[in-house]
Structures are given as structure tokens and as C-alpha cells.
Design a protein around this motif. Structure first.
Motif, PDB file in Angstrom:
ATOM      1  N   VAL A   1      -0.470  -5.517   2.415  1.00  0.00           N
ATOM      2  CA  VAL A   1      -1.985  -6.076   2.150  1.00  0.00           C
ATOM      3  C   VAL A   1      -2.976  -4.968   2.540  1.00  0.00           C
ATOM      4  N   HIS A   2      -3.541  -4.653   1.649  1.00  0.00           N
ATOM      5  CA  HIS A   2      -4.557  -3.622   1.684  1.00  0.00           C
ATOM      6  C   HIS A   2      -6.035  -4.080   2.205  1.00  0.00           C
ATOM      7  N   GLN A   3      -6.751  -3.283   2.519  1.00  0.00           N
ATOM      8  CA  GLN A   3      -8.059  -3.617   3.184  1.00  0.00           C
ATOM      9  C   GLN A   3      -8.936  -4.228   1.988  1.00  0.00           C
ATOM     10  N   SER A   4      -8.878  -3.734   0.814  1.00  0.00           N
ATOM     11  CA  SER A   4      -9.489  -4.277  -0.304  1.00  0.00           C
ATOM     12  C   SER A   4      -9.129  -5.653  -0.908  1.00  0.00           C
ATOM     13  N   GLY A   5      -7.962  -6.188  -0.058  1.00  0.00           N
ATOM     14  CA  GLY A   5      -7.478  -7.689  -0.574  1.00  0.00           C
ATOM     15  C   GLY A   5      -6.382  -7.342  -1.409  1.00  0.00           C
ATOM     16  N   GLU A   6      -5.843  -6.426  -1.876  1.00  0.00           N
ATOM     17  CA  GLU A   6      -4.808  -6.120  -2.717  1.00  0.00           C
ATOM     18  C   GLU A   6      -3.481  -6.448  -2.094  1.00  0.00           C
ATOM     19  N   LYS A   7      -2.747  -7.431  -2.726  1.00  0.00           N
ATOM     20  CA  LYS A   7      -1.200  -7.830  -2.130  1.00  0.00           C
ATOM     21  C   LYS A   7      -0.220  -7.436  -2.924  1.00  0.00           C
ATOM     22  N   LYS A   8       0.686  -6.573  -2.650  1.00  0.00           N
ATOM     23  CA  LYS A   8       1.826  -5.950  -3.530  1.00  0.00           C
ATOM     24  C   LYS A   8       2.944  -6.535  -2.842  1.00  0.00           C
ATOM     25  N   LYS A   9       4.219  -7.113  -3.529  1.00  0.00           N
ATOM     26  CA  LYS A   9       5.121  -7.651  -2.857  1.00  0.00           C
ATOM     27  C   LYS A   9       6.282  -6.171  -3.074  1.00  0.00           C
ATOM     28  N   MET A  10       7.054  -5.972  -1.982  1.00  0.00           N
ATOM     29  CA  MET A  10       8.004  -4.832  -2.040  1.00  0.00           C
ATOM     30  C   MET A  10       9.185  -5.384  -2.694  1.00  0.00           C
ATOM     31  N   ASN A  11       9.419  -4.550  -3.411  1.00  0.00           N
ATOM     32  CA  ASN A  11      11.118  -4.906  -4.142  1.00  0.00           C
ATOM     33  C   ASN A  11      12.298  -4.475  -3.098  1.00  0.00           C
TER      34      ASN A  11
ATOM     35  N   GLU B   1      -3.793   0.590  10.499  1.00  0.00           N
ATOM     36  CA  GLU B   1      -3.820  -0.889   9.880  1.00  0.00           C
ATOM     37  C   GLU B   1      -4.968  -1.479   9.343  1.00  0.00           C
ATOM     38  N   ASP B   2      -5.878  -0.648   9.591  1.00  0.00           N
ATOM     39  CA  ASP B   2      -7.131  -0.910   8.790  1.00  0.00           C
ATOM     40  C   ASP B   2      -7.092  -0.319   7.318  1.00  0.00           C
ATOM     41  N   THR B   3      -6.360   0.417   7.179  1.00  0.00           N
ATOM     42  CA  THR B   3      -6.076   0.494   5.628  1.00  0.00           C
ATOM     43  C   THR B   3      -5.104  -0.348   5.015  1.00  0.00           C
ATOM     44  N   MET B   4      -4.058  -0.553   5.501  1.00  0.00           N
ATOM     45  CA  MET B   4      -2.993  -1.440   5.015  1.00  0.00           C
ATOM     46  C   MET B   4      -2.013  -2.001   6.098  1.00  0.00           C
TER      47      MET B   4
ATOM     48  N   VAL C   1       1.705 -15.304  -3.904  1.00  0.00           N
ATOM     49  CA  VAL C   1       1.176 -15.064  -5.232  1.00  0.00           C
ATOM     50  C   VAL C   1       0.610 -13.326  -4.871  1.00  0.00           C
ATOM     51  N   GLU C   2       0.955 -12.442  -5.552  1.00  0.00           N
ATOM     52  CA  GLU C   2       0.287 -11.016  -5.533  1.00  0.00           C
ATOM     53  C   GLU C   2      -1.128 -11.212  -6.073  1.00  0.00           C
ATOM     54  N   VAL C   3      -1.809 -10.033  -5.282  1.00  0.00           N
ATOM     55  CA  VAL C   3      -3.261  -9.970  -5.792  1.00  0.00           C
ATOM     56  C   VAL C   3      -3.288  -8.456  -6.205  1.00  0.00           C
ATOM     57  N   SER C   4      -3.524  -8.299  -7.439  1.00  0.00           N
ATOM     58  CA  SER C   4      -3.697  -6.881  -8.373  1.00  0.00           C
ATOM     59  C   SER C   4      -5.030  -6.235  -7.551  1.00  0.00           C
ATOM     60  N   ASN C   5      -5.326  -4.816  -7.659  1.00  0.00           N
ATOM     61  CA  ASN C   5      -6.556  -4.164  -7.129  1.00  0.00           C
ATOM     62  C   ASN C   5      -7.690  -4.769  -8.171  1.00  0.00           C
TER      63      ASN C   5
END
Length: 320
Positions: free
Chosen positions: A219-229, A245-248, A258-262
Motif C-alpha cells: 500500500v503506497h502513500q499515493s493510495g495504490e494497493k497492489k497484491k503480491m503474488n 513506511e511513509d512511502t509504502m 480490491v486492488e487499487v491501480s496507480n
């Protein structure tokens, strides 16, 4: 800091996860930067070694935040982890001191110096976990571990039940949801895959749920959420993103989160009126795109229909 001997022994290229490579200089820079960022927390520093096959393996603690929404279930406490209570009578019926340096008075064991009740020995905690330890319903102890532990002590700690944000097992509250966003640490290596890290975390807290119910998300600071495979190696993900952890942040979440794209994440911090206008523009654009596709295929349908009609019409010959 890393020794010069270790640095000199590294191969020119280091495998950094699934399909990624780093030069030796890039790898050493990442590790040194990571450890310098955590200079006041030496127990969280990363170390590395190189195996016989030349693969570089990094070892250290990974910070994981709780993000599950469905309840988790804790296993029942093992019998071997129950407190062994002090005997109520002295082991020597003649001497009140018995075979230990303590004395028995009114059915309880006391220390000889100040007649305080004899304190039970408790196992040391991993200093890096920063969590309380639970032994049945007994008092909680938070202590930093000393170096030079024996193999038996390490095995006891490995089998030990830790709490989740101060929550311990009992029959009434053994099913609960951890506070969202609170963090814990788990010691892993860079060669461990996503599923192995999840299993390690669940074993640490004696969680009964199936590991397949969960996934790790960046989960990035921008709000992007990506699942690890499952091919991903979470410690490498952390190293490449840096220690801040301020970055990710890495979250343990439900598998169906639900994933959130950039592209979507860039809108999350906008004001509501702006978001409503963005949605309106997207709907209008969607309508235009749909109409263009419909018009395109209607035109193709007309052309093909006309050509088929010409082929099917009978050919009449005239004679002179």
C-alpha cells in the motif's frame, strides 16, 4: 556495517526477487541505506550471506500491518505452555528451607531475604517483536532478550504464543479482528515467498485460519494497493522500496481485497465535488466510446449485408 570481506566476496550481479537483478554496488548501497535509516534500531538491521550456489540471501525483520476485515481465530493454548505453579508445601518436611533457597510459610513459597513470594521464571521475549507474551491467563511480561541464548531457550521462544496488539487467547474472545493499521514484525529471509511469510506470521501468533484466506498487499502513500503474488519475495519488495513506511507499507489483508491501480489512486485524495465531476466526465467519455463502437459495427454490418445481397442475386443472361 557489512564487512569488507563479505563485500569483496559478492558476485557482480545479485538476484533481487522474481526476474530482477542488481549490481553489487546497487545492492550494497540499498543495504547500507536501509541500515543507516534504522541506525537507532540495530535489532532491525538487515544482514546477508552468500550461499554455496552464489545466491545472496538477506535476513531481517519485516514490518507487516494488520488489515484483515474478517475475524481471525486463535488456537487453544498448548498444555506445555501453562504455568507450572509453585508447590504449596516445602519439599523437605523437616527443614522449612527445603532444597531451595526459599522458605515455606502458610502453604506458599517465599524468598529468604524479604519474605516476598517466589517469582516464577518467565521465558525471554524476542526483543525485536515489541509484543507482550502470554502464558495462559497469567501476568504479562515485556522484557528485552539477552544475547547468547541456548538452543533450548530459542526453541521455547519459537513455540511461544505472542499477543496481537495486547489480545491474548481466551475462550470468550478467541475470535476477533485486529485493529486496522497496527503493525507487527516477523523475522524472515529474502528467499521466502509471499505464502511462506504469511504462514510464518500466522504461526507466530498461533492463528488457526487457513493461510489461503490472506494475502500481502503493498500500500503506497499515493493510495495504490497492489497484491503480491506467490512468486514475490516480500523482503526484497521492502528493500527495493526502502525502509521508510511513509512511502509504502506492507499489509496482511483478506485474499479478496480490491486492488487499487496507480491511475485510480491519484483521484483518492481529491475533494468530493471534484470527484463527482471526474465521475461525470468518465461517464460521458464512456458513452461516447460505446456509441463509437456501436456505429463502427453497424457500418460493417451494412457493408457485409450489401455484399452478400449482391452475391445471392440471380445472374440473367441475354442472347442476341
Amino acid at each position: 556495517m557489512l564487512s569488507e570481506m563479505n563485500e569483496a566476496g559478492l558476485l557482480p550481479l545479485v538476484q533481487a526477487g522474481d526476474g530482477r537483478t542488481l549490481s553489487r554496488a546497487e545492492f550494497l548501497s540499498l543495504i547500507n541505506t536501509y541500515n543507516c535509516f534504522l541506525k537507532d534500531q540495530t535489532q532491525l538491521h538487515l544482514s546477508y550471506f552468500q550461499g554455496d550456489d552464489g545466491e545472496v540471501v538477506v535476513e531481517g525483520f519485516l514490518n507487516i500491518c494488520w488489515g484483515v476485515r474478517r475475524p481471525i481465530r486463535l488456537k487453544i493454548q498448548d498444555e506445555k505452555q501453562m504455568i507450572r505453579f509453585a508447590p504449596l508445601i516445602s519439599s523437605d518436611p523437616v527443614s522449612p528451607l527445603g532444597n531451595r533457597r526459599g522458605m515455606s510459610r502458610w502453604g506458599a513459597v517465599y524468598e529468604t531475604t524479604t519474605l516476598r513470594p517466589l517469582r516464577q521464571k518467565s521465558y525471554e521475549l524476542e526483543s525485536e517483536s515489541n509484543l507482550f507474551r502470554c502464558m495462559s491467563d497469567a501476568s504479562l511480561v515485556k522484557r528485552r532478550s539477552r544475547r547468547g541464548k541456548s538452543a533450548a531457550q530459542r526453541e521455547r521462544e519459537r513455540q511461544h504464543r505472542f499477543s496481537i496488539n495486547g489480545h491474548f487467547y481466551n475462550y470468550k474472545t478467541s475470535i476477533f479482528t485486529p485493529c486496522f493499521g497496527t503493525a507487527t514484525k516477523v523475522r524472515i529471509t529474502s528467499s521466502m515467498t509471499t505464502n511462506q511469510v504469511i504462514v510464518q506470521l500466522l504461526n507466530k501468533f498461533k492463528i488457526e485460519n487457513d493461510p489461503q484466506e490472506f494475502a500481502l498487499y503493498c500500500v503506497h502513500q499515493s493510495g495504490e494497493k497492489k497484491k503480491m503474488n506467490n512468486r514475490d519475495q516480500p523482503l526484497w519488495e521492502r528493500i527495493l522500496q526502502g525502509p521508510s513506511e511513509d512511502t509504502m507499507k506492507i499489509f496482511l489483508m483478506d485474499m479478496d481485497e480490491v486492488e487499487v491501480s496507480n491511475d485510480v489512486a491519484q483521484y483518492l485524495n481529491l475533494e468530493l465535488p471534484i470527484l463527482e465531476q471526474v465521475l461525470l466526465n468518465l461517464r460521458e467519455e464512456e458513452t461516447r466510446e460505446i456509441q463509437m463502437v456501436i456505429s463502427k459495427y453497424q457500418n460493417h454490418h451494412r457493408v457485409l449485408s450489401r455484399m452478400l445481397s449482391c452475391k445471392d442475386s440471380p445472374h440473367i443472361e441475354t442472347s442476341v
